[in-house]
Scaffold this active site. Structure first.
Site, PDB file in Angstrom:
ATOM      1  N   LYS A  39       0.842  -1.200   0.000  1.00 26.58           N
ATOM      2  CA  LYS A  39       0.000   0.000   0.000  1.00 26.58           C
ATOM      3  C   LYS A  39       0.879   1.253   0.000  1.00 26.58           C
ATOM      4  O   LYS A  39       2.073   1.181   0.348  1.00 26.58           O
ATOM      5  CB  LYS A  39      -0.918  -0.014   1.230  1.00 26.58           C
ATOM      6  CG  LYS A  39      -0.177   0.027   2.561  1.00 26.58           C
ATOM      7  CD  LYS A  39      -1.117  -0.170   3.745  1.00 26.58           C
ATOM      8  CE  LYS A  39      -0.363  -0.208   5.058  1.00 26.58           C
ATOM      9  NZ  LYS A  39      -1.231  -0.571   6.187  1.00 26.58           N
ATOM     10  N   ARG A 135     -10.863   0.103  14.461  1.00 25.85           N
ATOM     11  CA  ARG A 135     -10.815   0.854  13.204  1.00 25.85           C
ATOM     12  C   ARG A 135     -11.950   0.388  12.296  1.00 25.85           C
ATOM     13  O   ARG A 135     -12.942   1.083  12.157  1.00 25.85           O
ATOM     14  CB  ARG A 135      -9.433   0.651  12.573  1.00 25.85           C
ATOM     15  CG  ARG A 135      -9.078   1.593  11.478  1.00 25.85           C
ATOM     16  CD  ARG A 135      -7.590   1.605  11.176  1.00 25.85           C
ATOM     17  NE  ARG A 135      -7.064   0.327  10.687  1.00 25.85           N
ATOM     18  CZ  ARG A 135      -5.809   0.142  10.292  1.00 25.85           C
ATOM     19  NH1 ARG A 135      -4.939   1.136  10.344  1.00 25.85           N
ATOM     20  NH2 ARG A 135      -5.390  -1.039   9.874  1.00 25.85           N
ATOM     21  N   HIS A 164      -6.422  -7.186  12.964  1.00 26.18           N
ATOM     22  CA  HIS A 164      -5.192  -6.379  12.974  1.00 26.18           C
ATOM     23  C   HIS A 164      -4.869  -5.986  14.411  1.00 26.18           C
ATOM     24  O   HIS A 164      -5.759  -5.604  15.166  1.00 26.18           O
ATOM     25  CB  HIS A 164      -5.409  -5.135  12.101  1.00 26.18           C
ATOM     26  CG  HIS A 164      -4.158  -4.350  11.832  1.00 26.18           C
ATOM     27  ND1 HIS A 164      -3.019  -4.915  11.297  1.00 26.18           N
ATOM     28  CD2 HIS A 164      -3.867  -3.032  12.015  1.00 26.18           C
ATOM     29  CE1 HIS A 164      -2.096  -3.966  11.162  1.00 26.18           C
ATOM     30  NE2 HIS A 164      -2.569  -2.827  11.592  1.00 26.18           N
ATOM     31  N   ARG A 223       0.798 -10.560   7.016  1.00 21.85           N
ATOM     32  CA  ARG A 223       0.831  -9.375   6.163  1.00 21.85           C
ATOM     33  C   ARG A 223       2.099  -8.605   6.518  1.00 21.85           C
ATOM     34  O   ARG A 223       2.178  -7.916   7.531  1.00 21.85           O
ATOM     35  CB  ARG A 223      -0.434  -8.530   6.392  1.00 21.85           C
ATOM     36  CG  ARG A 223      -1.725  -9.316   6.148  1.00 21.85           C
ATOM     37  CD  ARG A 223      -2.965  -8.457   6.316  1.00 21.85           C
ATOM     38  NE  ARG A 223      -3.071  -7.834   7.610  1.00 21.85           N
ATOM     39  CZ  ARG A 223      -3.621  -8.393   8.689  1.00 21.85           C
ATOM     40  NH1 ARG A 223      -4.119  -9.618   8.631  1.00 21.85           N
ATOM     41  NH2 ARG A 223      -3.662  -7.742   9.832  1.00 21.85           N
ATOM     42  N   TYR A 269      15.771  31.673   4.457  1.00 21.07           N
ATOM     43  CA  TYR A 269      14.577  32.401   4.923  1.00 21.07           C
ATOM     44  C   TYR A 269      14.618  32.631   6.426  1.00 21.07           C
ATOM     45  O   TYR A 269      14.961  31.723   7.188  1.00 21.07           O
ATOM     46  CB  TYR A 269      13.317  31.587   4.612  1.00 21.07           C
ATOM     47  CG  TYR A 269      12.994  31.487   3.145  1.00 21.07           C
ATOM     48  CD1 TYR A 269      12.724  32.617   2.380  1.00 21.07           C
ATOM     49  CD2 TYR A 269      12.930  30.241   2.527  1.00 21.07           C
ATOM     50  CE1 TYR A 269      12.416  32.503   1.031  1.00 21.07           C
ATOM     51  CE2 TYR A 269      12.612  30.116   1.172  1.00 21.07           C
ATOM     52  CZ  TYR A 269      12.361  31.263   0.435  1.00 21.07           C
ATOM     53  OH  TYR A 269      12.045  31.156  -0.888  1.00 21.07           O
ATOM     54  N   CYS A 315      14.283  25.021   2.349  1.00 22.01           N
ATOM     55  CA  CYS A 315      13.383  25.672   1.392  1.00 22.01           C
ATOM     56  C   CYS A 315      12.594  24.600   0.638  1.00 22.01           C
ATOM     57  O   CYS A 315      12.740  23.418   0.904  1.00 22.01           O
ATOM     58  CB  CYS A 315      14.172  26.525   0.402  1.00 22.01           C
ATOM     59  SG  CYS A 315      15.387  27.605   1.169  1.00 22.01           S
ATOM     60  N   ASP A 317      12.918  23.633  -2.449  1.00 20.77           N
ATOM     61  CA  ASP A 317      13.695  22.840  -3.404  1.00 20.77           C
ATOM     62  C   ASP A 317      15.161  22.679  -3.026  1.00 20.77           C
ATOM     63  O   ASP A 317      15.903  22.001  -3.727  1.00 20.77           O
ATOM     64  CB  ASP A 317      13.662  23.517  -4.786  1.00 20.77           C
ATOM     65  CG  ASP A 317      12.287  24.042  -5.109  1.00 20.77           C
ATOM     66  OD1 ASP A 317      11.378  23.207  -5.267  1.00 20.77           O
ATOM     67  OD2 ASP A 317      12.109  25.277  -5.152  1.00 20.77           O
TER      68      ASP A 317
HETATM   69  C1  LIG Z   1      -0.531  -1.628   6.845  1.00 15.48           C
HETATM   70  C2  LIG Z   1      -1.132  -2.872   7.366  1.00 15.48           C
HETATM   71  C3  LIG Z   1      -0.328  -3.997   7.601  1.00 15.48           C
HETATM   72  C4  LIG Z   1       1.181  -3.959   7.522  1.00 15.48           C
HETATM   73  O1  LIG Z   1       1.697  -3.556   8.762  1.00 15.48           O
HETATM   74  P1  LIG Z   1       3.272  -3.463   9.033  1.00 15.48           P
HETATM   75  O2  LIG Z   1       3.367  -3.031  10.435  1.00 15.48           O
HETATM   76  O3  LIG Z   1       3.804  -2.449   8.075  1.00 15.48           O
HETATM   77  O4  LIG Z   1       3.830  -4.814   8.764  1.00 15.48           O
HETATM   78  C5  LIG Z   1      -0.953  -5.169   7.965  1.00 15.48           C
HETATM   79  N1  LIG Z   1      -2.290  -5.231   8.089  1.00 15.48           N
HETATM   80  C6  LIG Z   1      -3.099  -4.170   7.904  1.00 15.48           C
HETATM   81  C7  LIG Z   1      -4.567  -4.313   8.076  1.00 15.48           C
HETATM   82  C8  LIG Z   1      -2.544  -2.945   7.547  1.00 15.48           C
HETATM   83  O5  LIG Z   1      -3.339  -1.882   7.366  1.00 15.48           O
END
Ligand SMILES: *Cc1c(COP(=O)(O)O)cnc(C)c1O
Length: 389
Positions: A39, A135, A164, A223, A269, A315, A317
């Site tokens: 992602k 979430r 998660h 994941r 600046y 700045c 750039d």
């Molecule tokens: C982003 C995400 C992950 C990956 O998590 P990491 O800590 O980067 O390994 C796994 N599961 C879900 C649902 C996420 O949103």
């Protein structure tokens, strides 16, 4: 035409991605697969290149957050399983089904809408369980029961179940207890699920922190996000070193101007900096327009294997550094990564900015070309500015 025309680039070591995947694989049970999380343009590393390398290295599927991220991968020839971990609009379900993209669900009304549409083939679904992240996802057995009763339908196929963790990267007692409680909640929900649903489903719970710290507790897949890129999810996990990681991301540039200034002369600046004596000052052509944000003033970069302080305001750039001597225009400047024995790590930058490692590569935006290196050779340069839209 050359693929880019500025002497500033991100270098991505593809071998590091492969190494990190193999190191995690060695730690997991044989039955646990790795899904590569790409992602947000692979946490700023480049989604297509990272997805391809991860699959070559043994990942069996890809996770993204958005349907558009998944479609981009499919349109560029990625054929592996792809799962969208976030919410999609129910009216976009036919598009996901057309491209064999698995999606996430947790609302009864969402499921009813999808079932009322016309789909080319069954849509693969992963049911999200909120075991404490707060979430998205269902939180009760009653919600699960309502979804399961509705599920049997020609339009959909229950492919997976997932949750998660909110604190898998914390080692102190409270974080660890919360992790254990989430896992226990997941197992209770899973026990009930199994009494209601005899068919096989793909179960996945762990992110990088959970999969590295508790590999024996993982299910059908993990994941793998931040640590696939060679970064630890938190200083706690870094201190534990559960597996060896190799950072893939570095940021390089070259001096475009070098001058000597006199005691008391000011820079940039707001004239926040004045020379203490005679000083050599170098100008680096990177700025907050590249994601090199103003809060990095006071941090250092590497020139000739030595740290040089960023002086004056950054700045849009460009920014200035105080050099220890005169250098030629074109001298290499490492903003993130190693030079000789010195390193400005993503951990250092995260600490300076009081944030997490994840934010640092995501911050360096598409204005900076990405060079992909494998076996010490440049494979490909990706510069969105000059690519056809
Ligand atoms: C982003 C995400 C992950 C990956 O998590 P990491 O800590 O980067 O390994 C796994 N599961 C879900 C649902 C996420 O949103």
């Amino acid at each position: 035409m050359k693929p880019y025309h500025r002497d500033t680039w991100v270098e991505i070591e593809l071998d590091a991605i492969a190494e990190n995947i193999k190191n995690l694989q060695r730690r997991l049970n044989d039955e646990t697969d790795i899904f590569a999380v790409v992602k947000a343009d692979a946490y700023g590393h480049g989604d297509l290149q990272i997805a391809r390398e991860a699959l070559r290295a043994g990942a069996t599927g890809i996770d993204v957050a958005l349907l558009d991220e998944a479609l981009r991968l499919r349109r560029n020839g990625i054929q592996a399983p792809i799962h969208v971990m976030g919410w999609i609009r129910p009216e976009d379900a036919p598009l996901a089904a057309d491209h064999d993209i698995s999606v996430t669900f947790f609302h009864k009304e969402w499921l009813e809408t999808v079932q009322s549409l016309s789909l080319s083939k069954p849509l693969k679904l992963h049911m999200k369980w909120d075991t404490g992240m707060g979430r998205i996802g269902i939180r009760t057995i009653e919600e699960m029961q309502a979804l399961l009763e509705l599920l049997p339908h020609e339009n959909v196929m229950l492919e997976g179940i997932f949750t998660h963790f909110a604190t898998a990267d914390e080692v102190e007692a409270e974080g660890e207890a919360y992790y254990q409680a989430q896992e226990q909640r997941f197992n209770e929900m899973l026990d009930y699920f199994r009494t209601q649903w005899p068919e096989e489903v793909h179960i996945h719970t762990g992110n990088s922190a959970a999969s590295m710290r508790f590999p024996e507790k993982m299910h059908d897949s993990v994941r793998f996000g931040i640590s696939m890129y060679g970064l630890y999810p938190s200083p706690d996990v870094r201190a534990q070193q559960p597996i060896e990681l190799h950072p893939a991301f570095s940021l390089q540039s070259r001096l475009v101007h070098v001058k000597k200034i006199n005691p008391g002369e000011a820079l940039s600046y707001g004239i926040t900096y004045r020379a203490g004596g005679e000083e050599w000052i170098g100008t680096v052509p990177v700025g907050y327009g590249d994601g090199w944000i103003r809060k990095l003033q006071g941090m250092h970069v590497l020139v000739d294997g030595k740290p040089m302080e960023i002086v004056g305001r950054i700045c849009m750039d460009q920014f200035m550094i105080r050099l220890d001597q005169e250098y030629a225009v074109g001298e290499k400047v490492t903003l993130i990564g190693s030079q000789g024995d010195e390193c400005v790590s993503i951990d250092d930058l995260a600490e300076h900015l009081d944030t997490i490692t994840y934010e640092i590569p995501c911050m360096i935006n598409q204005r900076v070309p990405r060079k992909y290196v494998k076996d010490g050779k440049i494979l490909e340069v990706h510069n969105p500015l000059l690519e056809k839209s």
